[in-house]
Design a protein around this motif. Structure first.
Motif, mmCIF file in Angstrom:
data_model
loop_
_atom_site.group_PDB
_atom_site.id
_atom_site.type_symbol
_atom_site.label_atom_id
_atom_site.label_comp_id
_atom_site.label_asym_id
_atom_site.label_seq_id
_atom_site.Cartn_x
_atom_site.Cartn_y
_atom_site.Cartn_z
ATOM 1 N N ARG A 51 51.810 42.683 43.006
ATOM 2 C CA ARG A 51 51.414 43.773 42.853
ATOM 3 C C ARG A 51 51.005 44.579 41.447
ATOM 4 O O ARG A 51 50.031 44.690 40.566
ATOM 5 C CB ARG A 51 51.656 45.091 43.698
ATOM 6 N N ASP A 52 52.052 44.680 40.582
ATOM 7 C CA ASP A 52 52.357 45.455 39.242
ATOM 8 C C ASP A 52 50.889 43.821 38.607
ATOM 9 O O ASP A 52 50.563 44.352 37.827
ATOM 10 C CB ASP A 52 53.568 44.673 37.999
ATOM 11 N N LEU A 53 51.578 42.652 38.722
ATOM 12 C CA LEU A 53 50.112 41.832 38.263
ATOM 13 C C LEU A 53 48.800 42.429 38.362
ATOM 14 O O LEU A 53 47.889 42.773 37.559
ATOM 15 C CB LEU A 53 50.728 40.200 37.973
ATOM 16 N N THR A 54 48.923 42.739 39.044
ATOM 17 C CA THR A 54 47.223 42.495 40.242
ATOM 18 C C THR A 54 46.672 44.079 39.496
ATOM 19 O O THR A 54 45.460 44.355 39.157
ATOM 20 C CB THR A 54 47.258 42.919 41.398
ATOM 21 N N ARG A 55 47.664 45.332 39.613
ATOM 22 C CA ARG A 55 47.460 46.019 38.675
ATOM 23 C C ARG A 55 46.938 46.030 37.856
ATOM 24 O O ARG A 55 45.885 46.724 36.999
ATOM 25 C CB ARG A 55 48.605 47.324 38.967
ATOM 26 N N ARG A 56 47.501 45.501 36.635
ATOM 27 C CA ARG A 56 46.809 45.793 35.226
ATOM 28 C C ARG A 56 45.915 44.805 35.479
ATOM 29 O O ARG A 56 45.041 44.483 34.283
ATOM 30 C CB ARG A 56 48.284 44.380 34.455
ATOM 31 N N ALA A 57 45.745 43.193 35.832
ATOM 32 C CA ALA A 57 44.429 42.847 35.849
ATOM 33 C C ALA A 57 43.029 43.820 36.671
ATOM 34 O O ALA A 57 42.484 43.939 35.823
ATOM 35 C CB ALA A 57 44.444 42.070 37.168
ATOM 36 N N ARG A 58 44.029 45.042 37.003
ATOM 37 C CA ARG A 58 42.357 45.558 37.354
ATOM 38 C C ARG A 58 42.040 46.968 36.389
ATOM 39 O O ARG A 58 41.169 46.930 36.044
ATOM 40 C CB ARG A 58 43.123 46.612 38.958
ATOM 41 N N GLN A 59 42.979 46.650 35.944
ATOM 42 C CA GLN A 59 42.898 47.647 34.247
ATOM 43 C C GLN A 59 42.517 46.686 33.204
ATOM 44 O O GLN A 59 42.333 47.290 32.081
ATOM 45 C CB GLN A 59 44.681 48.438 34.352
ATOM 46 N N GLN A 60 42.196 45.392 33.422
ATOM 47 C CA GLN A 60 41.927 44.298 32.621
ATOM 48 C C GLN A 60 42.678 44.805 31.490
ATOM 49 O O GLN A 60 42.861 44.188 30.003
ATOM 50 C CB GLN A 60 40.321 45.054 31.783
ATOM 51 N N THR A 61 43.977 44.538 31.434
ATOM 52 C CA THR A 61 45.222 44.405 30.252
ATOM 53 C C THR A 61 46.798 43.358 30.885
ATOM 54 O O THR A 61 47.843 43.205 30.141
ATOM 55 C CB THR A 61 45.986 46.081 30.677
ATOM 56 N N PHE A 62 45.983 42.295 31.680
ATOM 57 C CA PHE A 62 46.566 40.578 31.592
ATOM 58 C C PHE A 62 45.271 39.949 31.624
ATOM 59 O O PHE A 62 44.545 39.825 31.803
ATOM 60 C CB PHE A 62 46.742 41.359 33.477
ATOM 61 N N SER A 63 46.333 38.471 31.172
ATOM 62 C CA SER A 63 46.120 37.449 31.072
ATOM 63 C C SER A 63 46.434 36.337 31.874
ATOM 64 O O SER A 63 48.673 36.531 31.056
ATOM 65 C CB SER A 63 44.457 37.436 29.406
#
Length: 436
Positions: free
Chosen positions: A404-416
């Protein structure tokens, strides 16, 4: 030794047809017939429900048998015992006199013993000139010898019924366990599924089962629960088939996207060293570079040959990341995911997605958390993330919370995904070097 004629009871006790019939049956015993009295007593104990006597009556019968000489019941050893009530009470574990007389009457009524009353109602025996008992008055155990085969058949029947009831109850327990597990799985896979009516019906059937129900009642409830279990299984099978269909449609969409034979781009972008790959990021970078270039550079770029528009990779939506990592790189960094694939190996993205669903269930990641990751990251990237979580499962306390934390970061476009895959690849290469 014993009197062979029919006798009537002493005192006010009346003669009945049942007593007459039992005394006539006793007279048909073969002279040489014998049976072990204690084995016969155990048989009578097993068949007590069929005979209709209580355990206290059996205690009195046990005391009466202890007064019979020898271990065998036979006409040669004498079948009439004549203990006093005092001695009989002692061997019946100190039973009170009124209780003793009541259970003696029960044994007579059940046809297990016959009264041989003397003229004055006392119990005694007369010996002949040789010292042997010539005539005895008391309780005749001949009905036990005459009905030995009947008791064996009744005991065998009751044992068969108890075994059948035991097997039916075992099947009922297994059915209840299956239904409970299938309901839990149905709630996990489809939280919005309407299972209240089905669950209330199951609860009604289970609570309506008596504690000591006969086999017929248990079989009827088992049949109804089996139908409900089949209904649950069919629902889950339909849901499983729908998931397979959705995965096949998604795989077909990948083939259609990469079906241009003249394309100069590979179906999966390569991953450079230390570089995070994303079509969306590249598009934004290209637009920014175009605004900062000098006029001379823009003219040179416009004069240079360009690819057709159909060959340019489409820009991913803002809320869902494009596929970032090629499949071979994922498998090199996360080799454990192949163990959960349908055939033990991952040949394409569809196999990876199927294996990720299995890993999701194994790591107890909720269905809604995984669906949220798929909606933001995409099915391929979500499956890749699950493969990475599997590789580090021993270091992650809560896989569901981490996803869920990775999904939240991906939604904010801060995850790769590139740094995650790169770190796992380096760790894999390092461990391979240490082993070699």
């Amino acid at each position: 030794m014993e009197r062979g004629n029919v006798t009537t009871p002493f005192g006010r006790r009346a003669m009945t047809l049942g007593m007459l019939a039992r005394q006539i049956a006793v007279g048909d015993i073969p002279p040489k017939q014998s049976v072990d009295k204690w084995k016969l007593f155990r048989t009578v104990c097993e068949a007590k429900a069929e005979i209709g006597i209580s355990d206290r009556s059996l205690a009195v019968l046990n005391a009466l048998l202890s007064f019979s000489p020898g271990a065998e019941l036979s006409s040669e050893n004498g079948l009439v015992v004549f203990p006093s009530n005092a001695q009989l009470s002692l061997r019946a574990h100190g039973m009170a006199g009124t209780t003793l007389r009541r259970h003696l009457a029960c044994l007579v009524e059940a046809g297990l013993i016959v009264r041989r009353d003397s003229p004055n109602g006392k119990r005694y025996a007369r010996k002949n000139r040789n010292g042997a008992i010539g005539e005895a008055f008391g309780f005749d155990l001949a009905p036990l010898l005459a009905r030995a085969e009947e008791f064996k058949a009744a005991a065998a029947k009751l044992a068969a019924e108890q075994q059948h009831l035991r097997l039916v109850r075992e099947r009922l327990s297994l059915c209840r366990r299956d239904i409970t597990k299938l309901l839990e799985l149905s709630r996990e896979i489809g939280p919005d599924a309407d299972l209240d009516a089905l669950e209330s019906e199951i609860q009604h059937l289970i609570t309506g089962l008596p504690r000591k129900a006969p086999a017929g009642v248990v079989e009827a409830i088992l049949e109804k629960l089996a139908r409900l279990r089949d209904d649950l299984t069919n629902r889950l099978e339909i849901l499983l088939n729908s998931q397979k269909t959705a995965a096949n449609d998604h795989q077909n969409g990948w083939h259609k996207q990469n079906s241009d034979p003249d394309s100069q781009f590979e179906s999966e972008p390569g991953m450079g060293k230390g570089r995070e790959i994303s079509f969306t990021a590249d598009a934004r970078r290209t637009e920014s570079d175009g605004r900062t270039r000098k006029p001379e550079q823009r003219r040179r770029d416009e004069a240079s040959p360009r690819l057709p528009a159909s060959l340019v990779p489409p820009t991913a939506p803002v809320e869902r990341l494009s596929r970032q990592i090629p499949l071979p790189a994922v498998l090199q960094a996360c080799p454990q995911i192949a163990d959960y694939a349908p055939s033990g190996r991952v040949a394409n993205w569809k196999d990876l997605i199927t294996a990720a669903i299995v890993v999701r269930t194994m790591l107890e990641v909720s269905a809604d958390a995984y669906e949220d990751a798929c909606s933001v990251l995409g099915y391929e990237n979500a499956a890749t993330v699950m493969a990475c979580i599997l590789e580090r499962a021993d270091r992650i306390n809560s896989p569901g919370g981490y996803l869920r934390d990775l999904t939240r970061r991906a939604r904010q476009q801060t995850f790769s995904l590139a740094p995650m895959i790169g770190a796992l690849s380096q760790a894999s290469r390092a461990s391979a070097t240490m082993v070699s």
